[in-house]
Structures are given as C-alpha cells and as structure tokens.
Design an enzyme around this catalytic site. Structure first.
Site, PDB file in Angstrom:
ATOM      1  N   TYR A 190      15.490   3.665  -9.572  1.00  0.00           N
ATOM      2  CA  TYR A 190      15.265   2.265  -9.952  1.00  0.00           C
ATOM      3  C   TYR A 190      16.472   1.580 -10.576  1.00  0.00           C
ATOM      4  O   TYR A 190      17.054   0.675 -10.007  1.00  0.00           O
ATOM      5  CB  TYR A 190      14.065   2.166 -10.907  1.00  0.00           C
ATOM      6  CG  TYR A 190      12.791   2.625 -10.260  1.00  0.00           C
ATOM      7  CD1 TYR A 190      12.198   1.861  -9.257  1.00  0.00           C
ATOM      8  CD2 TYR A 190      12.197   3.834 -10.603  1.00  0.00           C
ATOM      9  CE1 TYR A 190      11.039   2.287  -8.621  1.00  0.00           C
ATOM     10  CE2 TYR A 190      11.033   4.265  -9.973  1.00  0.00           C
ATOM     11  CZ  TYR A 190      10.468   3.485  -8.993  1.00  0.00           C
ATOM     12  OH  TYR A 190       9.336   3.900  -8.360  1.00  0.00           O
ATOM     13  N   TYR A 250       7.381   9.389   4.503  1.00  0.00           N
ATOM     14  CA  TYR A 250       7.270   9.539   3.041  1.00  0.00           C
ATOM     15  C   TYR A 250       5.878   9.089   2.598  1.00  0.00           C
ATOM     16  O   TYR A 250       5.441   7.994   2.915  1.00  0.00           O
ATOM     17  CB  TYR A 250       8.314   8.624   2.397  1.00  0.00           C
ATOM     18  CG  TYR A 250       8.405   8.631   0.888  1.00  0.00           C
ATOM     19  CD1 TYR A 250       9.514   9.177   0.252  1.00  0.00           C
ATOM     20  CD2 TYR A 250       7.422   8.051   0.095  1.00  0.00           C
ATOM     21  CE1 TYR A 250       9.623   9.165  -1.134  1.00  0.00           C
ATOM     22  CE2 TYR A 250       7.520   8.043  -1.289  1.00  0.00           C
ATOM     23  CZ  TYR A 250       8.624   8.596  -1.901  1.00  0.00           C
ATOM     24  OH  TYR A 250       8.736   8.585  -3.266  1.00  0.00           O
ATOM     25  N   HIS A 255       8.685  -2.269 -10.330  1.00  0.00           N
ATOM     26  CA  HIS A 255       8.207  -0.899 -10.215  1.00  0.00           C
ATOM     27  C   HIS A 255       8.787   0.085 -11.230  1.00  0.00           C
ATOM     28  O   HIS A 255       8.236   1.165 -11.431  1.00  0.00           O
ATOM     29  CB  HIS A 255       8.562  -0.425  -8.794  1.00  0.00           C
ATOM     30  CG  HIS A 255       7.619   0.537  -8.195  1.00  0.00           C
ATOM     31  ND1 HIS A 255       7.063   1.577  -8.901  1.00  0.00           N
ATOM     32  CD2 HIS A 255       7.134   0.641  -6.946  1.00  0.00           C
ATOM     33  CE1 HIS A 255       6.284   2.275  -8.101  1.00  0.00           C
ATOM     34  NE2 HIS A 255       6.300   1.723  -6.913  1.00  0.00           N
ATOM     35  N   THR A 313       6.305  10.979  -9.285  1.00  0.00           N
ATOM     36  CA  THR A 313       5.799  11.322  -7.952  1.00  0.00           C
ATOM     37  C   THR A 313       6.590  12.457  -7.325  1.00  0.00           C
ATOM     38  O   THR A 313       7.711  12.758  -7.740  1.00  0.00           O
ATOM     39  CB  THR A 313       5.930  10.134  -6.976  1.00  0.00           C
ATOM     40  OG1 THR A 313       7.278   9.703  -7.005  1.00  0.00           O
ATOM     41  CG2 THR A 313       4.985   9.023  -7.311  1.00  0.00           C
ATOM     42  N   SER A 343       3.712   9.044  -1.210  1.00  0.00           N
ATOM     43  CA  SER A 343       3.815   9.384  -2.641  1.00  0.00           C
ATOM     44  C   SER A 343       2.627  10.234  -3.068  1.00  0.00           C
ATOM     45  O   SER A 343       1.483   9.916  -2.748  1.00  0.00           O
ATOM     46  CB  SER A 343       3.769   8.141  -3.521  1.00  0.00           C
ATOM     47  OG  SER A 343       4.461   7.099  -2.955  1.00  0.00           O
ATOM     48  N   PRO A 380       6.398  -4.112  -5.277  1.00  0.00           N
ATOM     49  CA  PRO A 380       5.273  -4.391  -4.377  1.00  0.00           C
ATOM     50  C   PRO A 380       4.536  -5.668  -4.764  1.00  0.00           C
ATOM     51  O   PRO A 380       4.585  -6.100  -5.917  1.00  0.00           O
ATOM     52  CB  PRO A 380       4.345  -3.183  -4.576  1.00  0.00           C
ATOM     53  CG  PRO A 380       5.105  -2.186  -5.381  1.00  0.00           C
ATOM     54  CD  PRO A 380       6.132  -2.958  -6.142  1.00  0.00           C
ATOM     55  N   SER A 403     -10.099  15.353   5.219  1.00  0.00           N
ATOM     56  CA  SER A 403      -9.575  14.540   4.124  1.00  0.00           C
ATOM     57  C   SER A 403      -9.189  13.167   4.674  1.00  0.00           C
ATOM     58  O   SER A 403      -8.350  13.075   5.584  1.00  0.00           O
ATOM     59  CB  SER A 403      -8.336  15.216   3.531  1.00  0.00           C
ATOM     60  OG  SER A 403      -7.443  14.246   3.045  1.00  0.00           O
ATOM     61  N   SER A 456       2.073   4.608   1.130  1.00  0.00           N
ATOM     62  CA  SER A 456       1.341   5.077  -0.038  1.00  0.00           C
ATOM     63  C   SER A 456      -0.082   4.561   0.001  1.00  0.00           C
ATOM     64  O   SER A 456      -0.359   3.468   0.508  1.00  0.00           O
ATOM     65  CB  SER A 456       2.016   4.695  -1.352  1.00  0.00           C
ATOM     66  OG  SER A 456       2.468   3.399  -1.287  1.00  0.00           O
TER      67      SER A 456
HETATM   68  N1  COA Z   1     -14.402  16.927   3.748  1.00  0.00           N
HETATM   69  C1  COA Z   1     -15.131  15.973   3.158  1.00  0.00           C
HETATM   70  N2  COA Z   1     -14.637  15.149   2.190  1.00  0.00           N
HETATM   71  C2  COA Z   1     -13.343  15.316   1.836  1.00  0.00           C
HETATM   72  C3  COA Z   1     -12.533  16.296   2.405  1.00  0.00           C
HETATM   73  C4  COA Z   1     -13.115  17.143   3.429  1.00  0.00           C
HETATM   74  N3  COA Z   1     -12.416  18.086   4.037  1.00  0.00           N
HETATM   75  N4  COA Z   1     -11.314  16.226   1.848  1.00  0.00           N
HETATM   76  C5  COA Z   1     -11.354  15.236   0.946  1.00  0.00           C
HETATM   77  N5  COA Z   1     -12.577  14.687   0.925  1.00  0.00           N
HETATM   78  C6  COA Z   1     -13.060  13.605   0.061  1.00  0.00           C
HETATM   79  C7  COA Z   1     -12.635  13.817  -1.358  1.00  0.00           C
HETATM   80  O1  COA Z   1     -13.548  14.643  -2.006  1.00  0.00           O
HETATM   81  C8  COA Z   1     -12.619  12.394  -1.905  1.00  0.00           C
HETATM   82  O2  COA Z   1     -13.974  12.027  -2.151  1.00  0.00           O
HETATM   83  P1  COA Z   1     -14.387  10.781  -3.120  1.00  0.00           P
HETATM   84  O3  COA Z   1     -13.934   9.529  -2.459  1.00  0.00           O
HETATM   85  O4  COA Z   1     -15.849  10.881  -3.184  1.00  0.00           O
HETATM   86  O5  COA Z   1     -13.710  11.036  -4.409  1.00  0.00           O
HETATM   87  C9  COA Z   1     -12.144  11.582  -0.728  1.00  0.00           C
HETATM   88  O6  COA Z   1     -12.438  12.384   0.433  1.00  0.00           O
HETATM   89  C10 COA Z   1     -10.698  11.218  -0.745  1.00  0.00           C
HETATM   90  O7  COA Z   1      -9.875  12.373  -0.749  1.00  0.00           O
HETATM   91  P2  COA Z   1      -8.513  12.459   0.062  1.00  0.00           P
HETATM   92  O8  COA Z   1      -8.484  11.371   1.070  1.00  0.00           O
HETATM   93  O9  COA Z   1      -8.339  13.831   0.571  1.00  0.00           O
HETATM   94  O10 COA Z   1      -7.372  12.274  -1.001  1.00  0.00           O
HETATM   95  P3  COA Z   1      -7.186  11.351  -2.274  1.00  0.00           P
HETATM   96  O11 COA Z   1      -7.928  10.080  -2.161  1.00  0.00           O
HETATM   97  O12 COA Z   1      -7.442  12.210  -3.429  1.00  0.00           O
HETATM   98  O13 COA Z   1      -5.641  10.964  -2.218  1.00  0.00           O
HETATM   99  C11 COA Z   1      -3.327  11.303  -2.655  1.00  0.00           C
HETATM  100  C12 COA Z   1      -4.619  11.882  -2.056  1.00  0.00           C
HETATM  101  C13 COA Z   1      -2.171  12.189  -2.333  1.00  0.00           C
HETATM  102  C14 COA Z   1      -3.077   9.918  -2.015  1.00  0.00           C
HETATM  103  C15 COA Z   1      -3.531  11.136  -4.194  1.00  0.00           C
HETATM  104  O14 COA Z   1      -3.807  12.370  -4.788  1.00  0.00           O
HETATM  105  C16 COA Z   1      -2.284  10.593  -4.878  1.00  0.00           C
HETATM  106  O15 COA Z   1      -1.406  11.295  -5.327  1.00  0.00           O
HETATM  107  N6  COA Z   1      -2.196   9.286  -4.973  1.00  0.00           N
HETATM  108  C17 COA Z   1      -1.015   8.646  -5.498  1.00  0.00           C
HETATM  109  C18 COA Z   1      -0.532   7.777  -4.414  1.00  0.00           C
HETATM  110  C19 COA Z   1       0.690   6.970  -4.830  1.00  0.00           C
HETATM  111  O16 COA Z   1       1.582   7.427  -5.485  1.00  0.00           O
HETATM  112  N7  COA Z   1       0.715   5.693  -4.392  1.00  0.00           N
HETATM  113  C20 COA Z   1       1.837   4.809  -4.660  1.00  0.00           C
HETATM  114  C21 COA Z   1       1.403   3.464  -5.093  1.00  0.00           C
HETATM  115  S1  COA Z   1       2.778   2.433  -5.632  1.00  0.00           S
END
Ligand code: COA
Length: 647
Positions: free
Chosen positions: A130, A473, A364, A486, A475, A143, A449, A575
């Site tokens: 940054y 990429y 950010h 991250t 995050s 963003p 997932s 992301s």
């Molecule tokens: N079968 C059925 N359900 C499943 C599954 C499977 N095999 N795998 C996952 N799921 C479900 C989860 O239990 C979860 O359920 P919920 O909505 O009831 O809580 C849902 O599906 C979503 O899970 P999933 O899509 O696997 O991942 P997540 O939403 O936890 O996201 C990341 C994963 C990596 C995006 C998150 O952990 C993260 O780090 N986010 C940060 C992102 C970021 O930095 N963004 C930048 C913004 S500037």
C-alpha cells in the site's frame, strides 16, 4: 470448505437486531493489520507497525513462517500450468539449488525476524502493498461498494438519506468503540478484530516514496458538494449528538453555500499518482490556511460526498444501473462528473448521489473489506428500520467551508490531475451484473464449496476465452493470527486447467466433466484451507525476498524464473466480499491484460462486478462476463445431468 475454515460470528452482548444483522455477514477483504491501539482524541501517524507498541490484546497466535521445503514443493505445483516440460525441469533444479543454498540462509533470517515481531509480515505488507505503491489509489487500490439503489425525488430525499447514513455510521462506530462488535470466528479460532478500530477517522497522507497513515478520533465529518469542502460538526455545544433533522439542516446549509462548482476542485489531487500528489501537498502545506484545512479533512471521522445526478434512472436496466453506480463509487465518473467531489485518501467516503446512487469508496491500506461490509449491512438495515426519533441537541454549530489558497503551480497540478483521472476513467471497462439463475444453495445442494465452485467458473471462463491458463489471485483472510491480513489463494492449478480443458472438449462425457470439476474444486478448497492458516506460498516467498533486500543479499534467481514471473502475473484478480443486502464491491484489474472479479454470493443469486482495461486489445469486460455466464450455465448442466443419471 471444511468447518474449520468457515467464518461464523460469536454471540455477544449486542442487541438482538444487531446480532441478527452481523451474524449474516461473511468475511471479506481481510488484509487487516494492526498498527497501534486506537487512541482517543489523539492524532497518531504511523508508517511502521514495528514503531508501535504491541497490541495483541486478543492473545492470538503469531503468523507462522512456513517450512522452506513445504513452500517450495507447493510453489512448484502452482507454477506447472505456466511452464512447458523443459522449463519446468529447469525451474525444478533452480528450486533445489535455492533450497540447498541461499534459501536456507534467508529462511533462518526470516525466522529470526519472526521471533522479534508479533507478526513478521505486518509492516512489510503495509508498506509494499500500500504505502509505497505509487499508482493512484483510484482504480488501482481503493474499492467501491455499491449499496442497493434508491430513488430520490427531491434534494430533501437525498439529504435525509445522507443524514441517516451518518447517524447509522456513528451508531456502528459506538459499537466498535465499546467493543461490542462480536468477535468473528473461523471454526474455533477467534479472528483479529483490530482493523475495525481503524476505519473511522483514518486518512492516508501523501509523501514521496512512502505515504503515512493518520489515525484520529474527532466529532466532525467532511462534507463535499460541488467540489467545495466543508467541516460539519456532529455534536452540539451541549455534548449531545445531532439528530437526523439537525444533520439535514446542516447539509442544506452546505448545499446553499455551494450552489455552483468550485473553481478550485482541490479534492481531485487525491486521485493523482502518489508522488505527484505528495508534491502538490508539500506546496499547499507552505500556507497556514491550507495546512489547517488539510488537517481538518484528515482528522474528520469520514467524508460524505453529496454528488450530482449520474443518470441512474435513465439506464435501460438494472445491470446498466450497476455499471453507473460502480463507476461512481470507484472514480466518481471523472472530472466533469463527481471525480473531484472526493477526498480519496480518507478511509471511508460515503457517496449519496442526487438521483439515488449510494455507496462508499474506501481507501484500502488500514483495513480489509470486512468492517466495511459489516458497516454496509448495518447502514442498510438501520435505514430500513427508520430509527430517527432522537431528541435534538442544543447549540449545533454552522458548517464551515474549508479555505484553500491555490497558487498557479497547484492550479496547474489540478488541471493535470483532471486529465489523469479522465484517462483512468476512460480506461476502466466495467461490467457488473446479477447472475440470477442460481446461488450458494444450489451449489451446496451438490455438496460443493460455493466459493471454490465460483472460482473454478472464473478459471473456465478465462480459459475458454484465451485458451491459456490464467494466473488467478483470490484473497484469503489470515486474521486467525495477530495482525493477520491476507494470503493469496492461487486458484489456477493443474486441476483447474484440466477441468477447463475437459469442459471445452466435445469428446468428454458428462461423467468426465463432473470428475474434472470435482477434482478442480477439491484442489482449490485444499489450497484455501492452507492459505487461511498462513500456509500459502506468496507471503512466504515475499518475506524471503524482502529479507534478501534488507540484508543486502543478491536476489536469488528464483525470483526471475519464468515460473515465478508468469504465475505471479495475476490476470484474474478476485475476492469474495459478501454482504446480505443486494450490494456489491468493485475494483479494477491488477495487470494491464487482466480482469477483476469481485463477487457477493447470496443464497439464490450472485452479484458480480467485473472489470478490464479498455486499452488492452486482448481483454473486454463484456466478453469475460459472457464467458463467465456460459461457464456457470455449463457447470449447472453438468451437475443436473449427473443428478438425473442417478435417478
Ligand atoms: N457442501 C455443502 N456446503 C458447503 C460445502 C460442501 N462441500 N463447502 C462449503 N459449504 C458451505 C459452508 O458451510 C458455508 O455455509 P454457510 O453459508 O451456511 O455458512 C458456505 O458453503 C460457504 O462456504 P465456502 O463457499 O466454501 O467458503 P467461504 O464463504 O467460507 O469463503 C473464503 C471462503 C476464502 C472466501 C473466506 O474464508 C475468506 O477468506 N474471505 C476473505 C475474502 C477476502 O479477503 N476478500 C477481500 C475483500 S477486499
């Protein structure tokens, strides 16, 4: 995604409604870091975390330094899609040489650093990702976040909505200040909550080579209208906060005092290249009037931009409206529109446009998207509930226009900044849309997932357009560690490329396609779980590289190897930023020939914001969007076909 890597929110002493709202949120842009404790009524400048006292109040574990051989073998796997057999053999031997030689020395030095710092990466990351980054924060770093559209029929509507936004934000800030935001959890691990305390009152200050951050806690906001900048107090002389009606009155006064656009739109300078802005800032700061005005903006809690109409309701459809609103929140539409009605250095800028574009732009560097996404849902819910019954405070002060003395040199810089911003605006090709055929529920019903599935759809879309693997990429939050921000999920894998190739292969059966899809999704999920735990490859390799630089050690050849260069040229920058409301985050691509994809997966639909650079002949956001929609439709067909064949 295993239960371990899921983020949930722990119940706390919040009011029931607030709990319900906050529980619905998922983690987003988490590049959170901890600079210093939140200091009341004191302004703190920081550019180095290590200069600040340790603040591991939550007693979280320290970010680990992965083992060298683990990172290198994982890395080799991620570079394979980008190399032919001969290149891969050469890269493999380079890795062996590194592992048995200078790599060990760098690893030992890095481990030593990790022993001395609460988080060995924190200040390095803040600076390299940054504060030392010289491109404009606009498009390249900050963003936009688009709130659900509004239809304002009058200026009164606009100002009332703006006033409610401010009151909601102040209520949210009070929750933060009183430690009432529930601690988020990843499985059983609590997450670092420090970045919540960095979003109000924070401002980035331009300096040559490396900017600084200024943290403040005050009782005023900055309001910008027609490019004029105002100080607006939010508390009366009795120490009571203004109510909605009183803020509306203050905003009316602002509007009355700025009926025509300013001839010196000083805010546009914040959209410039950071060194250019730093130079203008130094020139401005020679004058006491300017210094006072700059300090006033920098110390305010947030900026409120009262924008002119952007043509929202003249758009043909909802997706066209999304593009208009995304543009307003990313860059303000350029100098002739609302591009100068901004102070892009401020962490939070609320945008309330005359015809119903609402949202925010966020700078950010101090925090990731998570506190901002929580804030968004909080505001939307708050406004729906219409909690406006506060009694008035007595003795509210009149808004004051901030004065700037602009000499001919700064005036010329303002003109250059206008041209630079307009070029950026013309180059950003946005395509935002709601994919409404299905959402998380359908994917989950197939025991996959959702995040990994959507990531693989992007891989397939890119491959179908360019017939080559796209370095990708995503995050992942490392907030289970103190000061964690991250790690990169490298979504392009041997499995993702095989999946895309299978989907495009007319001879592949539905069964083959499904098997390839599952393998790709599982590979992505595995990498995600490791990245969330700090065991991706990118931050470790960055740490070794910075260790070499700091210790005057020649940069190892690994860092110029084609595998390194190609796998880090992130043509797909993505992301997940999830909020419950029908909003979405948006930003520009990471590289000239790349695409950005920010997505908000909801139960039965997904909001996507995609972007490309218009100047690059190989990419176009509309083509990418079409490919992404096709990919999602094809994957759906494969799943339905397999479900039918089981009947
Ligand atoms: N079968 C059925 N359900 C499943 C599954 C499977 N095999 N795998 C996952 N799921 C479900 C989860 O239990 C979860 O359920 P919920 O909505 O009831 O809580 C849902 O599906 C979503 O899970 P999933 O899509 O696997 O991942 P997540 O939403 O936890 O996201 C990341 C994963 C990596 C995006 C998150 O952990 C993260 O780090 N986010 C940060 C992102 C970021 O930095 N963004 C930048 C913004 S500037």
């Amino acid at each position: 995604m295993s239960n371990n890597s899921r983020v949930t929110v722990q119940k706390s002493k919040l009011q029931y409604e607030d709990q319900k709202m906050l529980r619905g949120l998922r983690i987003c842009g988490l590049r959170g870091l901890m600079l210093e404790p939140y200091t009341s009524s004191v302004q703190v400048f920081a550019n180095y975390a290590s200069t600040q006292p340790s603040t591991n109040i939550q007693k979280l574990p320290r970010l680990p330094v992965p083992k060298l051989n683990d990172t290198l073998s994982k890395w080799l796997k991620t570079v394979k899609p980008f190399l032919n057999d001969e290149e891969y053999a050469a890269t493999t031997s380079l890795v062996k040489e590194f592992e048995g030689g200078v790599g060990q020395k760098l690893q030992a030095l890095l481990e030593k650093r990790a022993g001395k710092h609460e988080n060995w990466l924190e200040d390095w990351w803040l600076n390299t990702a940054y504060l030392e980054y010289r491109d404009p924060v606009v498009v390249f770093s900050s963003p936009g976040l688009v709130f659900p559209f509004r239809k304002f029929n009058s200026q009164e509507d606009q100002l009332r909505y703006a006033a409610k936004t401010i009151i909601a934000a102040l209520d949210y800030k009070a929750l933060i200040d009183n430690d009432k935001i529930p601690v988020e959890m990843m499985g059983k691990s609590p997450l670092d909550m420090a970045q919540y305390k960095k979003i109000f009152g924070t401002c980035r200050i331009p300096y040559e080579k490396r900017d600084k951050l200024s943290f403040n806690d005050t009782k005023h906001i900055t309001v910008i209208h027609n490019n004029h900048i105002f100080h607006v107090d939010l508390w009366g002389s009795d120490g009571k906060r203004l109510n909605v009606d009183q803020i509306v009155q203050a905003l009316k006064k602002v509007v009355d005092l700025s009926k025509t656009p300013s001839s010196e739109p000083i805010g546009i300078l914040t959209s410039e290249n950071r060194d250019a802005w730093a130079k203008a800032y130094q020139l401005l700061s020679k004058d006491k009037v300017n210094r006072d005005s700059l300090a006033d903006v920098e110390s305010s809690l947030a900026v409120l931009c009262l924008d002119s109409a952007a043509g929202l309701w003249q758009c043909a459809d909802d997706n066209a409206r999304r593009n208009v609103a995304a543009a307003q929140t990313i860059h303000g539409g350029g100098a002739p529109a609302n591009g100068a009605n901004r102070w892009f250095d401020k962490t939070i800028q609320f945008i309330v446009g005359a015809d119903g574009v609402t949202g925010l732009t966020y700078e950010h560097s101090p925090a990731e998207g998570q506190p901002i996404a929580v804030l968004t849902d909080f505001i939307i819910k708050y406004i729906e509930q219409d909690k406006t019954g506060d009694t008035p405070s007595s003795g509210p002060k009149e808004p004051a226009r901030l004065q700037f003395n602009v000499d001919s040199e700064v005036a010329a810089m303002i003109n250059t900044a206008k041209q630079s911003l307009d070029k950026l605006v013309a180059n950003l090709d946005l395509n935002c849309f709601k994919f409404d055929k299905y959402g998380k529920n359908f994917i989950k019903s197939h025991k996959m997932s959702p995040d990994s599935y959507l990531q693989m759809a992007m891989q397939y879309a890119f491959y179908s357009l360019h017939k080559t693997p796209g370095a990708h990429y995503e995050s992942a939050a490392t907030r289970m560690y103190t000061g964690g921000r991250t790690e990169t999920i490298r979504s392009c894998s041997v499995e993702s490329v095989a999946f895309a190739a299978a989907m495009l292969d007319a001879r592949a059966s539905a069964h083959d396609k499904l098997a390839a899809m599952r393998a790709a999704i599982n590979a992505h999920k595995d990498y995600t779980v490791q990245a969330l735990q700090g065991f991706g490859v990118d931050r470790h390799l960055l740490g070794l590289k910075l260790t070499a630089i700091e210790n005057g050690i020649e940069l190892p050849k690994l860092y110029s190897d084609p595998g390194y260069v190609r796998s880090a040229h992130m043509r797909i920058s993505t992301s997940q930023v999830a909020c419950k409301c029908d909003g979405f985050m948006c930003y520009g691509p990471l590289v000239g020939d790349g695409y950005a994809t920010c997505y908000n997966p909801r139960d039965d639909d997904v909001n996507f914001a995609t972007a490309a650079f218009a100047a690059h002949p190989d990419t176009a956001a509309a083509r990418y969007r079409a490919a992404l929609e096709r990919a999602l439709a094809d994957m759906h067909d494969v799943l339905l076909h397999s479900a039918r064949s089981k009947l």
